[in-house]
Design a protein around this motif. Structure first.
Motif, mmCIF file in Angstrom:
data_model
loop_
_atom_site.group_PDB
_atom_site.id
_atom_site.type_symbol
_atom_site.label_atom_id
_atom_site.label_comp_id
_atom_site.label_asym_id
_atom_site.label_seq_id
_atom_site.Cartn_x
_atom_site.Cartn_y
_atom_site.Cartn_z
ATOM 1 N N ALA A 138 -19.561 31.400 -47.058
ATOM 2 C CA ALA A 138 -19.673 31.056 -48.473
ATOM 3 C C ALA A 138 -20.383 32.186 -49.215
ATOM 4 C CB ALA A 138 -20.415 29.732 -48.639
ATOM 5 N N LYS A 139 -21.460 32.683 -48.612
ATOM 6 C CA LYS A 139 -22.232 33.768 -49.229
ATOM 7 C C LYS A 139 -21.352 35.012 -49.387
ATOM 8 C CE LYS A 139 -26.599 34.660 -50.029
ATOM 9 N NZ LYS A 139 -27.828 33.969 -50.051
ATOM 10 N N ALA A 140 -20.630 35.347 -48.329
ATOM 11 C CA ALA A 140 -19.796 36.563 -48.358
ATOM 12 C C ALA A 140 -18.728 36.487 -49.452
ATOM 13 C CB ALA A 140 -19.140 36.769 -46.988
ATOM 14 N N GLY A 141 -18.219 35.276 -49.699
ATOM 15 C CA GLY A 141 -17.128 35.132 -50.669
ATOM 16 C C GLY A 141 -17.589 34.698 -52.049
ATOM 17 N N GLY A 142 -18.907 34.641 -52.266
ATOM 18 C CA GLY A 142 -19.408 34.228 -53.583
ATOM 19 C C GLY A 142 -19.135 32.768 -53.884
ATOM 20 N N LEU A 143 -18.935 31.961 -52.827
ATOM 21 C CA LEU A 143 -18.753 30.520 -53.026
ATOM 22 C C LEU A 143 -20.151 29.904 -53.107
ATOM 23 C CD1 LEU A 143 -16.592 28.207 -53.147
ATOM 24 C CD2 LEU A 143 -17.115 27.808 -50.741
ATOM 25 N N ALA A 144 -20.650 29.764 -54.333
ATOM 26 C CA ALA A 144 -22.058 29.427 -54.531
ATOM 27 C C ALA A 144 -22.329 27.931 -54.444
ATOM 28 C CB ALA A 144 -22.514 29.957 -55.880
ATOM 29 N N GLY A 145 -21.274 27.126 -54.480
ATOM 30 C CA GLY A 145 -21.472 25.680 -54.386
ATOM 31 C C GLY A 145 -20.201 24.944 -54.678
ATOM 32 N N GLY A 146 -20.293 23.607 -54.620
ATOM 33 C CA GLY A 146 -19.106 22.822 -54.926
ATOM 34 C C GLY A 146 -19.269 21.358 -54.620
ATOM 35 N N LEU A 147 -18.218 20.610 -54.960
ATOM 36 C CA LEU A 147 -18.194 19.183 -54.665
ATOM 37 C C LEU A 147 -17.732 18.988 -53.227
ATOM 38 C CD1 LEU A 147 -18.041 19.305 -57.863
ATOM 39 C CD2 LEU A 147 -17.093 17.015 -57.709
ATOM 40 N N CYS A 148 -18.577 18.339 -52.442
ATOM 41 C CA CYS A 148 -18.340 18.185 -51.003
ATOM 42 C C CYS A 148 -17.984 16.724 -50.728
ATOM 43 C CB CYS A 148 -19.593 18.598 -50.229
ATOM 44 S SG CYS A 148 -20.074 20.308 -50.576
ATOM 45 N N ALA A 149 -16.776 16.518 -50.210
ATOM 46 C CA ALA A 149 -16.220 15.170 -50.138
ATOM 47 C C ALA A 149 -16.673 14.399 -48.901
ATOM 48 C CB ALA A 149 -14.701 15.239 -50.156
ATOM 49 N N ILE A 150 -17.066 13.155 -49.149
ATOM 50 C CA ILE A 150 -17.131 12.143 -48.101
ATOM 51 C C ILE A 150 -15.731 11.543 -48.077
ATOM 52 C CG2 ILE A 150 -18.027 9.862 -47.522
ATOM 53 C CD1 ILE A 150 -20.638 10.684 -48.916
ATOM 54 N N TYR A 151 -15.008 11.786 -47.003
ATOM 55 C CA TYR A 151 -13.603 11.357 -46.935
ATOM 56 C C TYR A 151 -13.382 10.677 -45.584
ATOM 57 C CZ TYR A 151 -8.715 11.778 -45.613
ATOM 58 O OH TYR A 151 -7.456 11.504 -45.127
ATOM 59 N N VAL A 152 -12.949 9.439 -45.607
ATOM 60 C CA VAL A 152 -12.674 8.713 -44.363
ATOM 61 C C VAL A 152 -11.228 9.007 -43.979
ATOM 62 C CG1 VAL A 152 -12.639 6.472 -43.231
ATOM 63 C CG2 VAL A 152 -14.304 6.921 -45.059
ATOM 64 N N PRO A 153 -11.023 9.697 -42.836
ATOM 65 C CA PRO A 153 -9.665 10.151 -42.521
ATOM 66 C C PRO A 153 -8.733 9.005 -42.136
ATOM 67 C CG PRO A 153 -11.197 10.795 -40.781
ATOM 68 C CD PRO A 153 -12.024 10.170 -41.867
ATOM 69 N N SER A 154 -7.442 9.202 -42.448
ATOM 70 C CA SER A 154 -6.389 8.307 -41.987
ATOM 71 C C SER A 154 -5.826 8.913 -40.714
ATOM 72 C CB SER A 154 -5.276 8.209 -43.031
ATOM 73 O OG SER A 154 -5.619 7.281 -44.018
ATOM 74 N N GLY A 155 -6.237 8.368 -39.574
ATOM 75 C CA GLY A 155 -5.854 8.946 -38.292
ATOM 76 C C GLY A 155 -4.357 8.911 -38.040
ATOM 77 N N ASP A 156 -3.666 7.961 -38.682
ATOM 78 C CA ASP A 156 -2.244 7.768 -38.352
ATOM 79 C C ASP A 156 -1.309 8.621 -39.200
ATOM 80 O OD1 ASP A 156 -2.871 6.499 -40.719
ATOM 81 O OD2 ASP A 156 -1.600 4.743 -40.350
ATOM 82 N N LEU A 157 -1.858 9.408 -40.136
ATOM 83 C CA LEU A 157 -0.992 10.127 -41.070
ATOM 84 C C LEU A 157 -0.409 11.394 -40.435
ATOM 85 C CD1 LEU A 157 -0.178 9.941 -44.168
ATOM 86 C CD2 LEU A 157 -1.715 11.876 -44.426
ATOM 87 N N ILE A 158 0.913 11.464 -40.341
ATOM 88 C CA ILE A 158 1.582 12.680 -39.859
ATOM 89 C C ILE A 158 2.522 13.146 -40.960
ATOM 90 C CG2 ILE A 158 3.129 13.668 -38.134
ATOM 91 C CD1 ILE A 158 2.049 11.218 -36.324
ATOM 92 N N LEU A 159 2.290 14.358 -41.468
ATOM 93 C CA LEU A 159 3.103 14.860 -42.581
ATOM 94 C C LEU A 159 4.534 15.080 -42.121
ATOM 95 C CD1 LEU A 159 0.583 17.322 -44.265
ATOM 96 C CD2 LEU A 159 1.266 15.058 -45.041
ATOM 97 N N LYS A 160 5.482 14.607 -42.924
ATOM 98 C CA LYS A 160 6.910 14.717 -42.607
ATOM 99 C C LYS A 160 7.398 16.152 -42.799
ATOM 100 C CE LYS A 160 9.434 10.777 -41.795
ATOM 101 N NZ LYS A 160 8.454 9.747 -41.713
ATOM 102 N N GLU A 161 8.266 16.586 -41.890
ATOM 103 C CA GLU A 161 8.900 17.901 -42.020
ATOM 104 C C GLU A 161 9.948 17.838 -43.139
ATOM 105 O OE1 GLU A 161 8.414 20.872 -40.468
ATOM 106 O OE2 GLU A 161 6.628 19.956 -39.595
ATOM 107 N N PRO A 162 10.131 18.937 -43.894
ATOM 108 C CA PRO A 162 11.170 18.944 -44.929
ATOM 109 C C PRO A 162 12.571 18.872 -44.314
ATOM 110 C CG PRO A 162 9.683 20.854 -45.113
ATOM 111 C CD PRO A 162 9.363 20.185 -43.833
ATOM 112 N N ASP A 163 13.518 18.279 -45.033
ATOM 113 C CA ASP A 163 14.916 18.256 -44.583
ATOM 114 C C ASP A 163 15.596 19.578 -44.952
ATOM 115 O OD1 ASP A 163 15.584 18.192 -47.282
ATOM 116 O OD2 ASP A 163 16.004 16.034 -47.308
#
Ligand code: ZN
Length: 349
Positions: A43-68
């Protein structure tokens, strides 16, 4: 170097997962690892000085579909989550955030004054955000407690439905008008956030949910990590009408670095050039003005262009924007001042 205050990251999810596997989140954040996108050294190296950090409860079953063969895809919405286990996970992530603060690995900020102070001291300025409110009960008791623990921003839904409202699926091409908006409880949640001074984030919510918040909330409208639907027609991106409403409210959109939300063809290709990011910024600036566009990387939550790679590469985007003709005063707004303005408004400063 132009310091960046960024609208969205999932570093808490990565630290939480590693903690479940026996890791030490404080050590991992402070000394850094090659994994993921954000830690203190990068973060320091890239000048990322801060931000909104998410509390996110993951959906374990989610698998992104491949494009047709046409490049189209539609991943079904993740199943709703139960309150109890979601609360446990959210508490563990909030605790990581508090431990990082106590160890001086980052500073958990509750005001723009605290954010500016942390940035001036060179310590990562974290704001506790909740992405999807499955951990909050219908009586909003947990909302009070998380607020007391530092929660200052939330999205009522992630890309799934819950007791507060409805989220959009990951789909290309698709309109964001996919399902109903806020529930009765969702309207109560919005009013409680207005009272408590918790920013309401419209990323992931359906278009009808967006308009429900717009007519209820007294805050500027914010989509912390979304892009322009006109350029990349995924359900997660914002239509021109939504962009216009955000401008009129004095709010902002944070540019999402997720390649699937940047490319015209919506494909998951990390070879996506920085020019695609600049194209979305240009479009949104032309539509809304320089005061209403900012950054919302989705670091640690998405696949991002290899030309950025991780937080250390954040200035590559700043350089591309500079190369595209943005003046220093405009870069300052894009990189941090717009975020600080809307946070101050939502927080009743
Ligand atoms: Zn997200």
């Amino acid at each position: 170097m132009e310091l960046v205050f960024d609208g969205h990251n999932d570093v808490l999810l990565r630290l939480w997962r590693n903690m479940k596997a026996g890791g030490d989140p404080v050590a991992e954040f402070m000394s850094g690892t090659p994994a993921g996108h954000i830690d203190a050294p990068r973060a320091k190296a890239g000048g990322l000085a801060g931000g909104l950090c998410a509390i996110y409860v993951p959906s374990g079953d989610l698998i992104l579909k491949e494009p047709d063969e046409n490049g189209h895809y539609e991943t079904p919405l993740a199943a709703p989550l139960e309150h109890g286990p979601s609360l446990s996970t959210a508490l563990e992530m909030a605790a990581i955030s508090l431990r990082l603060d106590r160890a001086n690995a980052w500073r958990l900020c509750r005001s723009t004054r605290e954010i500016r102070k942390a940035m001036a001291e060179g310590i990562f300025a974290a704001v506790m955000h909740m992405e999807g409110c499955e951990a909050i009960d219908p009586d909003l008791a947990a909302l009070e407690v998380f607020h007391a623990a530092g929660l200052r921003s939330l999205g009522p839904v992630w890309s799934r439905h819950n007791i507060f409202g409805h989220g959009v699926p990951f789909a290309y091409p698709m309109s964001p008008d996919t399902a109903p908006g806020l529930t009765e409880l969702g309207f109560e949640l919005v009013k409680a956030c207005n009272r408590l001074g918790i920013l309401i984030d419209l990323a992931h919510i359906t278009e009808r949910g967006f308009w429900d918040v717009a007519k209820t909330s007294d805050q500027p409208l914010i989509a912390s990590h979304s892009n322009a639907h006109a350029l990349t027609p995924v359900a997660r991106n914002l239509t021109d009408r939504q962009l216009d409403a955000i401008r009129e409210s004095g709010g902002l959109v944070g540019l999402n670095y997720a390649v699937t939300m940047l490319r015209a063809d919506g494909r998951d290709d990390v070879g996506t050039p920085l020019s695609d990011m600049v194209r979305h910024v240009n479009y949104m600036v032309e539509r809304m003005g320089i005061d209403h566009v900012s950054l919302g990387s989705d670091f640690d939550g998405a696949s991002i262009p290899q030309d950025i790679q991780d937080a250390a590469g954040n200035q590559n985007l700043v350089a591309a924007l500079k190369g595209a003709g943005y003046a220093d005063v405009e870069l300052m707004k894009l990189c941090r001042e717009n975020w600080l303005r809307v946070l101050g408004k939502a927080w009743h400063e």
